[in-house]
Design an enzyme around this catalytic site. Structure first.
Site, PDB file in Angstrom:
ATOM      1  N   TYR A 103       0.749  -1.023  -0.246  1.00  6.72           N
ATOM      2  CA  TYR A 103       0.001  -0.015  -0.107  1.00  6.72           C
ATOM      3  C   TYR A 103       0.700   1.159   0.138  1.00  6.72           C
ATOM      4  CZ  TYR A 103      -4.112  -3.131   0.539  1.00  6.72           C
ATOM      5  OH  TYR A 103      -5.269  -3.732   0.931  1.00  6.72           O
ATOM      6  N   SER A 288     -14.492  -4.921  -0.322  1.00  4.79           N
ATOM      7  CA  SER A 288     -14.816  -3.432  -1.332  1.00  4.79           C
ATOM      8  C   SER A 288     -16.691  -4.200  -1.611  1.00  4.79           C
ATOM      9  CB  SER A 288     -14.338  -4.463  -3.284  1.00  4.79           C
ATOM     10  OG  SER A 288     -12.875  -3.764  -3.043  1.00  4.79           O
ATOM     11  N   LEU A 290     -18.783  -2.230  -1.122  1.00  3.53           N
ATOM     12  CA  LEU A 290     -19.388  -1.460  -2.465  1.00  3.53           C
ATOM     13  C   LEU A 290     -18.065  -1.038  -3.396  1.00  3.53           C
ATOM     14  CD1 LEU A 290     -18.957   2.025   0.488  1.00  3.53           C
ATOM     15  CD2 LEU A 290     -21.069   0.823  -0.326  1.00  3.53           C
ATOM     16  N   GLY A 293     -16.334   1.648  -5.128  1.00  3.72           N
ATOM     17  CA  GLY A 293     -17.573   2.722  -4.571  1.00  3.72           C
ATOM     18  C   GLY A 293     -18.605   3.055  -6.066  1.00  3.72           C
ATOM     19  N   LEU A 295     -21.100   1.516  -5.958  1.00  2.00           N
ATOM     20  CA  LEU A 295     -22.074   1.086  -5.296  1.00  2.00           C
ATOM     21  C   LEU A 295     -22.877   2.048  -5.098  1.00  2.00           C
ATOM     22  CD1 LEU A 295     -22.092  -2.582  -4.083  1.00  2.00           C
ATOM     23  CD2 LEU A 295     -23.805  -2.079  -6.069  1.00  2.00           C
ATOM     24  N   THR A 296     -22.166   2.360  -4.573  1.00  2.09           N
ATOM     25  CA  THR A 296     -22.720   4.030  -4.011  1.00  2.09           C
ATOM     26  C   THR A 296     -23.048   5.156  -5.316  1.00  2.09           C
ATOM     27  OG1 THR A 296     -21.040   5.517  -4.858  1.00  2.09           O
ATOM     28  CG2 THR A 296     -20.985   4.517  -2.326  1.00  2.09           C
ATOM     29  N   GLY A 297     -23.257   4.715  -6.105  1.00  3.90           N
ATOM     30  CA  GLY A 297     -24.071   5.019  -7.388  1.00  3.90           C
ATOM     31  C   GLY A 297     -23.154   6.532  -8.163  1.00  3.90           C
ATOM     32  N   LYS A 298     -21.786   6.670  -7.133  1.00  5.76           N
ATOM     33  CA  LYS A 298     -21.262   7.739  -7.637  1.00  5.76           C
ATOM     34  C   LYS A 298     -20.815   8.047  -9.557  1.00  5.76           C
ATOM     35  CE  LYS A 298     -16.490   7.034  -5.382  1.00  5.76           C
ATOM     36  NZ  LYS A 298     -15.800   7.438  -4.283  1.00  5.76           N
TER      37      LYS A 298
END
Length: 407
Positions: A103, A288, A290, A293, A295-298
């Protein structure tokens, strides 16, 4: 008739939504004794407004149902922001963080190790025995030789494991790691969106017994408490378990694999059975939840500010499987479903992951405190477990869009 996944959830949800009672556990490799439960969470708090705790596999680690993911620290997240995120997470009941020698992600030589250094500067002012620290040693790689002093190819062998552990301990400023995971296998496996195993890519690999013997050494030296795997298959898990049993070597206690509304089949089809407490008792740390990210819809409105700043657009080609046409279609269906039931997309996605009876903890990363606050609030505010009607609607979408990131 309910699907097998829905039936499995209904049969086991009650047992897994009850928090573990406070208990004393070993918190250092030298057998120090102290409670792992954060002081900010008590057994008297309402189960609907407090994080719950579960034992990780065969270990004596009781961990929160949310694990703080840190892979953006040093890439998208500054040291100051990382400290704010860490502080908020642990003040609100999270007691485990997950890092890796690789990382931040995406991996590159210039930033490698910054995540650990940011964690280390925060750890200096924290009670180490209250924090479950998980990290990962890289699997086979021909492109990341900068992680080692004298190696052109990374392998999961004694020399690589030792160097990885010693460097991780130094960066993190601690003398022990609670959970050391193999980030991805030494052997070839289908990874990161590859949809099936390709026999032509088979290559010789470090034998399982050699990997476990190397891990045994760092455990015996008090540098590591428990071991686990990540991005692993049923074959790999069974080989590690069998080898440990036959050779008297450390048993893996966890598996960190991708799992979300968009990525289910790989784990559900047979890893659930393998990892079941009644079988090999290996706890799933689901990453993961989401879907990067998505699945946040962004990302649905590609011109939005949130979409432009999101990882899928910041790093072209990174996790692009979550933004393919079919995956986008599935995401839209889940967003519509959330709206139908009066939820946000984040509440739906994290509520789903939270209620899966085979998940010990969901790994949630954030690039800001506000983002983490939204995620924790969604995790806690959504009805526990999700209503049966909503669970059935999720299964209906799943039947139509089964793991859409693969196509």
């Amino acid at each position: 008739m309910a699907s097998c996944a829905t039936a499995f959830l209904c049969n086991h949800a009650a047992a897994l939504t009850s928090p573990y009672s406070p208990r004393k556990t070993r918190t250092s490799a030298r057998s120090l004794r102290s409670s792992l439960r954060p002081t900010t969470i008590t057994a008297k708090q309402d189960q609907k407004t407090a994080l719950q705790y579960r034992k990780l596999g065969d270990s004596d680690l009781e961990i929160s149902e949310i694990t703080l993911g840190t892979m953006t620290f040093g890439q998208q997240t500054s040291e100051k922001e990382a400290h704010e995120i860490l502080g908020y997470a642990f003040d609100n009941g999270i007691n485990i963080l997950d890092t890796a020698e690789a990382y931040p992600i995406p991996m590159k030589k210039e930033t490698q190790g910054l995540t650990d250094l940011y964690i280390a500067s925060w750890l200096k002012s924290q009670p180490r025995e209250k924090i479950v620290l998980a990290t990962k040693v890289c699997g086979y790689s021909e492109r990341s030789s900068y992680l080692r002093d004298n190696a052109k190819v990374l392998r999961v062998d004694a020399a690589n494991i030792r160097e990885s552990v010693e460097k991780s301990l130094k960066r993190l400023g601690t003398d022990y790691i609670d959970l050391l995971q193999i980030h991805w296998p030494d052997r070839y496996v289908a990874l990161f969106g590859e949809y099936c195993y390709d026999p032509s890519k088979w290559r010789p690999s470090v034998p399982f017994v050699e990997q476990l013997k190397a891990l045994q050494e760092v455990v015996d030296e008090g540098k590591v408490r428990y071991i686990g795997v990540s991005n692993e298959t049923s074959y790999g898990v069974m080989e590690f378990v069998h080898t440990a049993k036959v050779e008297g070597l450390p048993k893996i206690v966890s598996i960190q694999n991708n799992y979300s509304l968009l990525v289910r089949t790989h784990f559900e089809i047979d890893l659930v059975e393998v990892c079941l407490p009644q079988h090999h008792n290996i706890g799933l740390l689901a990453y993961s939840p989401l879907s990067g990210g998505a699945l946040t819809g962004k990302y649905i409105d590609s011109n939005s500010d949130a979409a432009r700043k999101g990882r899928l657009n910041l790093f072209p080609g990174y996790m692009e499987r979550y933004n393919k046409s079919i995956a986008r279609e599935a995401t839209i269906k889940y967003i519509e479903l959330a709206k139908k039931h009066g939820l946000t997309p984040v509440q739906l996605a994290l509520g789903f992951a939270r209620d899966r009876p085979f998940i010990t903890s969901s790994i949630i990363g954030a690039t800001s405190v506000n983002q983490l606050k939204e995620d924790i609030d969604a995790f806690l505010s959504t009805e526990r477990p999700l209503p049966a009607e909503l669970a059935a609607d999720i299964e209906d979408i799943y039947k139509r869009y089964r793991d859409p990131t693969l196509f």
